[in-house]
Design a protein around this motif. Structure first.
Motif, PDB file in Angstrom:
ATOM      1  N   HIS A 251       1.040  -0.899   0.274  1.00  0.00           N
ATOM      2  CA  HIS A 251       0.222  -0.061  -0.092  1.00  0.00           C
ATOM      3  C   HIS A 251       1.324   1.414  -0.113  1.00  0.00           C
ATOM      4  O   HIS A 251       2.056   1.464   0.483  1.00  0.00           O
ATOM      5  CB  HIS A 251      -0.829   0.059   1.404  1.00  0.00           C
ATOM      6  N   GLU A 252       0.204   2.161  -0.670  1.00  0.00           N
ATOM      7  CA  GLU A 252       0.927   3.319  -0.729  1.00  0.00           C
ATOM      8  C   GLU A 252       0.489   4.608   0.477  1.00  0.00           C
ATOM      9  O   GLU A 252       0.180   3.967   1.300  1.00  0.00           O
ATOM     10  CB  GLU A 252       0.681   4.001  -2.035  1.00  0.00           C
ATOM     11  N   GLY A 253       1.953   5.475   0.947  1.00  0.00           N
ATOM     12  CA  GLY A 253       0.856   6.205   2.203  1.00  0.00           C
ATOM     13  C   GLY A 253       1.947   5.698   3.214  1.00  0.00           C
ATOM     14  O   GLY A 253       1.638   6.146   4.072  1.00  0.00           O
ATOM     15  N   VAL A 254       2.579   4.546   3.239  1.00  0.00           N
ATOM     16  CA  VAL A 254       2.404   3.871   4.516  1.00  0.00           C
ATOM     17  C   VAL A 254       4.191   3.839   5.108  1.00  0.00           C
ATOM     18  O   VAL A 254       4.377   3.652   5.984  1.00  0.00           O
ATOM     19  CB  VAL A 254       1.847   2.858   5.201  1.00  0.00           C
ATOM     20  N   ARG A 255       4.646   4.533   4.375  1.00  0.00           N
ATOM     21  CA  ARG A 255       6.216   4.235   4.414  1.00  0.00           C
ATOM     22  C   ARG A 255       6.775   4.880   5.828  1.00  0.00           C
ATOM     23  O   ARG A 255       7.367   4.378   6.429  1.00  0.00           O
ATOM     24  CB  ARG A 255       6.854   5.066   3.050  1.00  0.00           C
ATOM     25  N   GLU A 256       6.424   6.109   5.463  1.00  0.00           N
ATOM     26  CA  GLU A 256       6.452   7.569   7.100  1.00  0.00           C
ATOM     27  C   GLU A 256       6.081   6.751   7.893  1.00  0.00           C
ATOM     28  O   GLU A 256       7.062   6.427   9.618  1.00  0.00           O
ATOM     29  CB  GLU A 256       6.499   8.377   6.757  1.00  0.00           C
ATOM     30  N   SER A 257       4.915   6.244   7.975  1.00  0.00           N
ATOM     31  CA  SER A 257       4.425   5.006   9.118  1.00  0.00           C
ATOM     32  C   SER A 257       4.993   3.977   9.482  1.00  0.00           C
ATOM     33  O   SER A 257       5.791   4.244  11.217  1.00  0.00           O
ATOM     34  CB  SER A 257       3.229   5.230   9.280  1.00  0.00           C
ATOM     35  N   ALA A 258       5.847   3.215   8.816  1.00  0.00           N
ATOM     36  CA  ALA A 258       6.600   2.235   9.616  1.00  0.00           C
ATOM     37  C   ALA A 258       8.080   2.922   9.687  1.00  0.00           C
ATOM     38  O   ALA A 258       8.506   1.928  10.585  1.00  0.00           O
ATOM     39  CB  ALA A 258       7.215   1.440   7.509  1.00  0.00           C
ATOM     40  N   LEU A 259       8.866   3.616   8.970  1.00  0.00           N
ATOM     41  CA  LEU A 259       9.600   3.918   9.181  1.00  0.00           C
ATOM     42  C   LEU A 259      10.220   4.809  10.788  1.00  0.00           C
ATOM     43  O   LEU A 259      10.404   4.715  11.441  1.00  0.00           O
ATOM     44  CB  LEU A 259      10.599   5.137   8.533  1.00  0.00           C
ATOM     45  N   SER A 260       8.341   5.262  11.349  1.00  0.00           N
ATOM     46  CA  SER A 260       8.466   5.875  12.754  1.00  0.00           C
ATOM     47  C   SER A 260       8.280   4.422  13.775  1.00  0.00           C
ATOM     48  O   SER A 260       8.885   4.550  15.263  1.00  0.00           O
ATOM     49  CB  SER A 260       7.170   6.722  12.639  1.00  0.00           C
ATOM     50  N   ALA A 261       8.049   3.155  13.088  1.00  0.00           N
ATOM     51  CA  ALA A 261       7.570   2.203  14.643  1.00  0.00           C
ATOM     52  C   ALA A 261       8.769   1.236  14.581  1.00  0.00           C
ATOM     53  O   ALA A 261       9.636   1.260  15.696  1.00  0.00           O
ATOM     54  CB  ALA A 261       7.081   1.711  13.464  1.00  0.00           C
ATOM     55  N   TRP A 262       9.991   1.587  13.096  1.00  0.00           N
ATOM     56  CA  TRP A 262      11.253   1.029  13.022  1.00  0.00           C
ATOM     57  C   TRP A 262      11.634   2.192  14.483  1.00  0.00           C
ATOM     58  O   TRP A 262      12.664   1.427  15.086  1.00  0.00           O
ATOM     59  CB  TRP A 262      11.895   0.501  11.832  1.00  0.00           C
ATOM     60  N   ARG A 263      11.857   3.368  14.255  1.00  0.00           N
ATOM     61  CA  ARG A 263      12.591   4.044  14.955  1.00  0.00           C
ATOM     62  C   ARG A 263      12.353   3.672  15.889  1.00  0.00           C
ATOM     63  O   ARG A 263      13.069   3.201  16.832  1.00  0.00           O
ATOM     64  CB  ARG A 263      12.427   5.560  14.779  1.00  0.00           C
ATOM     65  N   THR A 264      10.604   4.137  16.561  1.00  0.00           N
ATOM     66  CA  THR A 264      11.081   3.462  18.020  1.00  0.00           C
ATOM     67  C   THR A 264      10.950   2.120  18.482  1.00  0.00           C
ATOM     68  O   THR A 264      11.921   2.032  19.710  1.00  0.00           O
ATOM     69  CB  THR A 264       8.662   3.503  18.356  1.00  0.00           C
ATOM     70  N   HIS A 265      10.525   1.340  17.370  1.00  0.00           N
ATOM     71  CA  HIS A 265      10.992  -0.272  18.058  1.00  0.00           C
ATOM     72  C   HIS A 265      12.751  -0.500  18.446  1.00  0.00           C
ATOM     73  O   HIS A 265      12.755  -0.823  19.329  1.00  0.00           O
ATOM     74  CB  HIS A 265      11.321  -1.246  17.350  1.00  0.00           C
ATOM     75  N   ALA A 266      13.420   0.004  17.759  1.00  0.00           N
ATOM     76  CA  ALA A 266      14.972   0.071  18.262  1.00  0.00           C
ATOM     77  C   ALA A 266      15.444   1.474  18.920  1.00  0.00           C
ATOM     78  O   ALA A 266      16.065   0.675  19.454  1.00  0.00           O
ATOM     79  CB  ALA A 266      15.756   1.308  16.350  1.00  0.00           C
ATOM     80  N   SER A 267      15.000   2.294  19.093  1.00  0.00           N
ATOM     81  CA  SER A 267      15.199   2.624  20.310  1.00  0.00           C
ATOM     82  C   SER A 267      14.697   2.372  21.636  1.00  0.00           C
ATOM     83  O   SER A 267      15.940   2.031  22.845  1.00  0.00           O
ATOM     84  CB  SER A 267      14.243   4.529  20.369  1.00  0.00           C
ATOM     85  N   ARG A 268      13.680   1.802  21.938  1.00  0.00           N
ATOM     86  CA  ARG A 268      12.996   1.132  23.374  1.00  0.00           C
ATOM     87  C   ARG A 268      14.292  -0.623  22.913  1.00  0.00           C
ATOM     88  O   ARG A 268      14.982  -0.701  24.395  1.00  0.00           O
ATOM     89  CB  ARG A 268      11.752   0.043  22.914  1.00  0.00           C
ATOM     90  N   ALA A 269      14.626  -1.097  21.406  1.00  0.00           N
ATOM     91  CA  ALA A 269      15.596  -1.861  22.087  1.00  0.00           C
ATOM     92  C   ALA A 269      16.721  -2.006  22.695  1.00  0.00           C
ATOM     93  O   ALA A 269      17.498  -2.691  23.337  1.00  0.00           O
ATOM     94  CB  ALA A 269      15.494  -2.716  21.079  1.00  0.00           C
ATOM     95  N   HIS A 270      17.470  -0.558  21.953  1.00  0.00           N
ATOM     96  CA  HIS A 270      18.938  -0.792  21.829  1.00  0.00           C
ATOM     97  C   HIS A 270      19.519   0.432  23.563  1.00  0.00           C
ATOM     98  O   HIS A 270      20.020  -0.044  24.197  1.00  0.00           O
ATOM     99  CB  HIS A 270      19.648   0.341  21.325  1.00  0.00           C
ATOM    100  N   GLY A 271      18.343   1.070  24.290  1.00  0.00           N
ATOM    101  CA  GLY A 271      17.538   1.503  25.714  1.00  0.00           C
ATOM    102  C   GLY A 271      18.139   0.483  25.843  1.00  0.00           C
ATOM    103  O   GLY A 271      18.496   0.505  27.289  1.00  0.00           O
ATOM    104  N   ALA A 272      17.357  -1.054  26.079  1.00  0.00           N
ATOM    105  CA  ALA A 272      17.079  -1.609  26.926  1.00  0.00           C
ATOM    106  C   ALA A 272      18.586  -2.203  26.477  1.00  0.00           C
ATOM    107  O   ALA A 272      19.113  -3.080  28.109  1.00  0.00           O
ATOM    108  CB  ALA A 272      15.737  -2.815  26.488  1.00  0.00           C
ATOM    109  N   VAL A 273      19.222  -3.261  26.263  1.00  0.00           N
ATOM    110  CA  VAL A 273      20.732  -3.517  25.558  1.00  0.00           C
ATOM    111  C   VAL A 273      21.067  -2.479  26.272  1.00  0.00           C
ATOM    112  O   VAL A 273      22.469  -2.941  27.472  1.00  0.00           O
ATOM    113  CB  VAL A 273      21.322  -3.475  24.427  1.00  0.00           C
ATOM    114  N   ALA A 274      21.431  -1.200  26.617  1.00  0.00           N
ATOM    115  CA  ALA A 274      22.477  -0.413  27.512  1.00  0.00           C
ATOM    116  C   ALA A 274      21.590  -0.256  29.076  1.00  0.00           C
ATOM    117  O   ALA A 274      22.922  -0.236  29.497  1.00  0.00           O
ATOM    118  CB  ALA A 274      21.941   0.915  26.725  1.00  0.00           C
ATOM    119  N   ASP A 275      20.626  -0.567  29.150  1.00  0.00           N
ATOM    120  CA  ASP A 275      20.202  -0.382  30.379  1.00  0.00           C
ATOM    121  C   ASP A 275      20.354  -1.132  31.036  1.00  0.00           C
ATOM    122  O   ASP A 275      19.912  -1.394  32.318  1.00  0.00           O
ATOM    123  CB  ASP A 275      19.069   0.389  30.828  1.00  0.00           C
ATOM    124  N   ALA A 276      20.068  -2.606  30.441  1.00  0.00           N
ATOM    125  CA  ALA A 276      19.774  -3.507  31.095  1.00  0.00           C
ATOM    126  C   ALA A 276      20.985  -4.114  32.824  1.00  0.00           C
ATOM    127  O   ALA A 276      22.039  -3.804  32.658  1.00  0.00           O
ATOM    128  CB  ALA A 276      19.864  -5.274  30.740  1.00  0.00           C
TER     129      ALA A 276
END
Length: 370
Positions: A251-276
């Motif tokens: 579907h068109e028009g979801v690229r930016e929403s997908a990238l936003s979810a990617w950034r959110t997921h990555a930030s949560r994961a990398h933050g957890a790696v650093a703080d565990a």
């Protein structure tokens, strides 16, 4: 992953599944929350669309039950969850779905198929050949989904290094290379070398092999690279499944929403790696912390940080494990959850769990079973 405690549907041959789908009036596709399964779902859904077969597609999180409110002639699970469906594509769901789509007479998207196999951790040769015949080529550099390399480097979950989760630190590291605004191939090679050195310094030996998958990527598709596409698929499957389905369907028009979810997921994961909070035992590395994407965190720790061959990541009520020495950690997790009255799902070198006891009890049960 393969589920424990659930009924597993038989694994059909691609031709048999194509025949079942071809004669169906309505199809339900149920994807595990992984990029590989999501890509396979998209490949089948697009083939059904081309054949004018109505369908419903959804992503089901670990241990959740799929919505069965709509009657379907054929229900297909992609991934190892099983979900009590008619057919399950548990092994290599993206590559198998690609074959099924061809059996249905469709022309599956070679980039989506390739991204799915990349997300699964092993590029399928047949899928890669088809993508290369379609003009998809490798280039030097990093497998990131965006043109801003610092953004891609900070948010990639294909690697874990000193810049992960921190765009400004990534930008500062890249500034040392004095790159032009439009990097040429030699510039991309220098970036790859910088990243490879940074993520393997003081890391376990397997980090060298793992980071190689994030270098010299295929380019093309809806994102900057196919590896970046795979990273986004994996993130949205976990973080924003509705967006993930739309992305897999093209579907068109979801690229930016997908990238936003990617950034959110990555930030949560990398933050957890650093703080565990971590602990090391004989053969086992344990990390625990607050709410986090345990599957992604376990993978990053196992590949880039853990000094032991088995990694267990635990938060309240959830856990994930990875093994890097070939052992069946799914059996270990099953034994641990049986001991504490929880539930596990896993296959070979990876496993997930949910439980209602204190995290210390799950950790102790896993230590005894490992």
């Amino acid at each position: 992953m393969s589920a424990t405690g659930r009924d597993q549907a038989p694994a059909p041959s691609p031709s048999d599944l194509a025949a079942a789908l071809d004669g169906a009036a309505f199809v339900r596709l149920v994807s595990d929350a992984t990029g590989e399964a999501l890509a396979g779902t998209g490949l089948l859904a697009r083939a059904l669309t081309a054949d004018d077969t109505p369908f419903q597609a959804s992503v089901v999180a670990p241990f959740a039950d799929p919505d069965r409110s709509t009657e379907a002639d054929v229900t297909v699970a992609l991934g190892a969850g099983g979900h009590g469906t008619d057919h399950t594509l548990s092994a290599r769901p993206a590559a198998t779905a690609n074959t099924v789509a061809r059996e249905l007479g469709a022309s599956p998207d070679p980039v989506l198929a390739l991204a799915g196999t990349v997300a699964g951790g092993a590029v399928d040769g047949t899928v890669a050949d088809a993508a290369e015949r379609a003009g998809v080529e490798r280039r030097p550099g990093l497998a990131v989904p965006v043109a801003d390399i610092a953004d891609g480097l900070a948010h990639s979950t294909l690697l874990s290094g000193p810049f992960s989760g921190d765009v400004e630190r990534a930008r500062a590291a890249l500034a040392e290379l004095d790159l032009p605004d439009d990097p040429a191939d030699d510039d991309r090679r220098r970036i790859a070398s910088l990243v490879a050195l940074a993520v393997t310094e003081d890391a376990p030996e397997r980090a060298t092999e793992t980071v190689a998958a994030a270098l010299h990527p295929y380019a093309g598709g809806p994102f900057e690279t196919v590896g970046g596409y795979a990273d986004v698929l994996d993130a949205v499957a976990r973080e924003a499944p509705g967006t993930g389905i739309a992305l897999a369907l093209g579907h068109e028009g979801v690229r930016e929403s997908a990238l936003s979810a990617w950034r959110t997921h990555a930030s949560r994961a990398h933050g957890a790696v650093a703080d565990a909070t971590t602990g090391r035992y004989d053969g086992l590395f344990v990390a625990r912390g607050d709410e986090m994407p345990v599957g992604t965190v376990a993978r990053l720790l196992a590949d880039f940080h853990a000094p032991e061959p088995v990694t267990l990541v635990v938060t309240d009520g959830k856990a994930a494990a990875r093994a890097t020495d070939g052992r069946d950690v799914a059996a270990t997790m099953r034994a641990a959850t049986d001991a504490v009255g929880g539930e596990s799902a896993g296959r070979d070198d990876r496993a997930r769990a949910q439980f209602d006891v204190p995290t210390s009890e799950l950790i102790e049960a896993f230590r005894e079973a490992v």
